[in-house]
Design a protein around this motif. Sequence first.
Motif, PDB file in Angstrom:
ATOM      1  N   VAL A 186      -0.974  43.805  11.863  1.00  0.00           N
ATOM      2  CA  VAL A 186      -1.997  45.101  12.128  1.00  0.00           C
ATOM      3  C   VAL A 186      -2.340  45.081  13.636  1.00  0.00           C
ATOM      4  N   CYS A 187      -2.618  44.042  14.248  1.00  0.00           N
ATOM      5  CA  CYS A 187      -2.974  43.978  15.444  1.00  0.00           C
ATOM      6  C   CYS A 187      -1.796  44.966  16.275  1.00  0.00           C
ATOM      7  N   TYR A 188      -0.547  44.916  16.042  1.00  0.00           N
ATOM      8  CA  TYR A 188       0.519  46.072  16.732  1.00  0.00           C
ATOM      9  C   TYR A 188       0.187  46.923  16.221  1.00  0.00           C
ATOM     10  N   VAL A 189      -0.178  47.369  15.046  1.00  0.00           N
ATOM     11  CA  VAL A 189       0.070  48.690  14.622  1.00  0.00           C
ATOM     12  C   VAL A 189      -1.696  49.700  15.294  1.00  0.00           C
ATOM     13  N   LEU A 190      -2.304  48.893  15.733  1.00  0.00           N
ATOM     14  CA  LEU A 190      -3.645  49.312  15.627  1.00  0.00           C
ATOM     15  C   LEU A 190      -3.352  49.096  17.484  1.00  0.00           C
ATOM     16  N   SER A 191      -2.227  48.672  17.888  1.00  0.00           N
ATOM     17  CA  SER A 191      -1.986  49.153  20.011  1.00  0.00           C
ATOM     18  C   SER A 191      -1.194  50.142  19.751  1.00  0.00           C
ATOM     19  N   VAL A 192      -0.471  50.164  19.133  1.00  0.00           N
ATOM     20  CA  VAL A 192       0.248  51.730  19.049  1.00  0.00           C
ATOM     21  C   VAL A 192      -0.304  52.460  18.640  1.00  0.00           C
ATOM     22  N   PHE A 193      -1.497  52.722  18.003  1.00  0.00           N
ATOM     23  CA  PHE A 193      -2.029  53.381  17.344  1.00  0.00           C
ATOM     24  C   PHE A 193      -3.344  53.962  18.339  1.00  0.00           C
ATOM     25  N   VAL A 194      -3.737  53.174  19.431  1.00  0.00           N
ATOM     26  CA  VAL A 194      -4.720  53.577  20.733  1.00  0.00           C
ATOM     27  C   VAL A 194      -3.505  53.731  21.539  1.00  0.00           C
ATOM     28  N   ARG A 195      -2.542  53.436  21.417  1.00  0.00           N
ATOM     29  CA  ARG A 195      -1.387  53.372  23.018  1.00  0.00           C
ATOM     30  C   ARG A 195      -1.071  54.853  22.948  1.00  0.00           C
ATOM     31  N   LEU A 196      -0.957  55.347  21.648  1.00  0.00           N
ATOM     32  CA  LEU A 196      -1.111  56.481  21.433  1.00  0.00           C
ATOM     33  C   LEU A 196      -2.247  57.627  21.773  1.00  0.00           C
ATOM     34  N   CYS A 197      -3.194  57.493  21.294  1.00  0.00           N
ATOM     35  CA  CYS A 197      -4.230  58.328  21.351  1.00  0.00           C
ATOM     36  C   CYS A 197      -5.110  58.439  22.676  1.00  0.00           C
ATOM     37  N   PHE A 198      -4.321  57.515  24.033  1.00  0.00           N
ATOM     38  CA  PHE A 198      -5.491  57.445  24.885  1.00  0.00           C
ATOM     39  C   PHE A 198      -3.744  58.146  25.224  1.00  0.00           C
ATOM     40  N   PHE A 199      -2.501  58.168  25.020  1.00  0.00           N
ATOM     41  CA  PHE A 199      -1.689  59.215  25.752  1.00  0.00           C
ATOM     42  C   PHE A 199      -1.224  60.858  25.678  1.00  0.00           C
ATOM     43  N   THR A 200      -2.257  61.215  24.352  1.00  0.00           N
ATOM     44  CA  THR A 200      -1.760  62.359  24.306  1.00  0.00           C
ATOM     45  C   THR A 200      -3.727  63.272  24.446  1.00  0.00           C
ATOM     46  N   GLY A 205      -4.124  63.174  27.255  1.00  0.00           N
ATOM     47  CA  GLY A 205      -4.719  64.360  27.925  1.00  0.00           C
ATOM     48  C   GLY A 205      -5.316  63.968  29.340  1.00  0.00           C
ATOM     49  N   ILE A 206      -5.948  62.800  29.603  1.00  0.00           N
ATOM     50  CA  ILE A 206      -6.521  61.945  30.575  1.00  0.00           C
ATOM     51  C   ILE A 206      -5.732  61.160  31.403  1.00  0.00           C
ATOM     52  N   PRO A 207      -5.371  61.567  32.439  1.00  0.00           N
ATOM     53  CA  PRO A 207      -4.129  61.299  33.649  1.00  0.00           C
ATOM     54  C   PRO A 207      -4.845  59.763  33.962  1.00  0.00           C
ATOM     55  N   PHE A 208      -5.724  59.209  34.070  1.00  0.00           N
ATOM     56  CA  PHE A 208      -5.900  57.545  33.982  1.00  0.00           C
ATOM     57  C   PHE A 208      -5.410  57.211  32.935  1.00  0.00           C
ATOM     58  N   MET A 209      -5.785  57.436  31.831  1.00  0.00           N
ATOM     59  CA  MET A 209      -5.674  56.743  30.466  1.00  0.00           C
ATOM     60  C   MET A 209      -3.579  56.175  30.472  1.00  0.00           C
ATOM     61  N   TYR A 210      -2.651  57.362  30.763  1.00  0.00           N
ATOM     62  CA  TYR A 210      -1.205  57.412  30.612  1.00  0.00           C
ATOM     63  C   TYR A 210      -0.580  56.045  31.688  1.00  0.00           C
ATOM     64  N   ARG A 211      -1.346  54.943  31.368  1.00  0.00           N
ATOM     65  CA  ARG A 211      -1.012  53.095  31.967  1.00  0.00           C
ATOM     66  C   ARG A 211      -1.029  53.202  30.841  1.00  0.00           C
ATOM     67  N   GLY A 212       0.325  51.687  31.339  1.00  0.00           N
ATOM     68  CA  GLY A 212       0.252  50.030  29.773  1.00  0.00           C
ATOM     69  C   GLY A 212       1.988  51.107  29.454  1.00  0.00           C
ATOM     70  N   LEU A 213       2.146  49.768  28.914  1.00  0.00           N
ATOM     71  CA  LEU A 213       3.951  49.634  28.223  1.00  0.00           C
ATOM     72  C   LEU A 213       3.634  51.101  27.308  1.00  0.00           C
ATOM     73  N   PRO A 214       4.510  52.404  27.750  1.00  0.00           N
ATOM     74  CA  PRO A 214       4.531  53.423  26.171  1.00  0.00           C
ATOM     75  C   PRO A 214       5.354  52.425  25.030  1.00  0.00           C
ATOM     76  N   CYS A 215       4.217  52.772  24.017  1.00  0.00           N
ATOM     77  CA  CYS A 215       4.561  52.080  22.428  1.00  0.00           C
ATOM     78  C   CYS A 215       6.065  52.346  22.079  1.00  0.00           C
ATOM     79  N   ILE A 216       6.515  53.103  22.153  1.00  0.00           N
ATOM     80  CA  ILE A 216       8.417  53.649  21.734  1.00  0.00           C
ATOM     81  C   ILE A 216       9.082  52.243  22.556  1.00  0.00           C
TER      82      ILE A 216
END
Length: 183
Positions: free
Chosen positions: A74-88, A90-101
Amino acid sequence: MYRGTGKCRHHHAACWLVLIGYLLDLADGAVARRLGACSALGAKLDDFADFTTFGIATSLLLRTTDLMDNILCVCYVLSVFVRLCFFTSGIPFMYRGLPCIYSSGILASVSLLSGGNLVVLRVIAAAMIFFMISQSFYPHDKVLESQAWKKVVYAGGVIMVFCSSFPPACVYYLLWFTSGPPG
């Protein structure tokens, strides 16, 4: 886990399907950009496909057997969800962290290399969760982000799919996923 059992073969196939999903994800984005077929709906559908493949399907590689494994999934799925939300967002400073893919590819590659060792998978999954939600971990490198490098690595990845029974193919993917951000 015994090598000859059906569960092991299914787990092995599932890992390779996640890796092939990574290649297809790179390819569909490149084709859409090349054809000028980008749309808001397409972007949302791509995010949904990424969440399904690199979130839900990858979390199932952990083969939930008890409560702690279920919480980790569940934590893994939620972290992918959070990562995708930050990536999409459009806020430049949010595109940090390891991409979920990439985290998905690392988990699938390590699973193949370790023979599905649950202890190793749990440790790697916990690290991937941290790296996906961390705002300062994943540095960007101009060489690794160059189009020439991406084409060479993508071609190597396609070749490795055809060599899937060859153990160094997994090492290639593991190195690939730790080398830089996706196209």
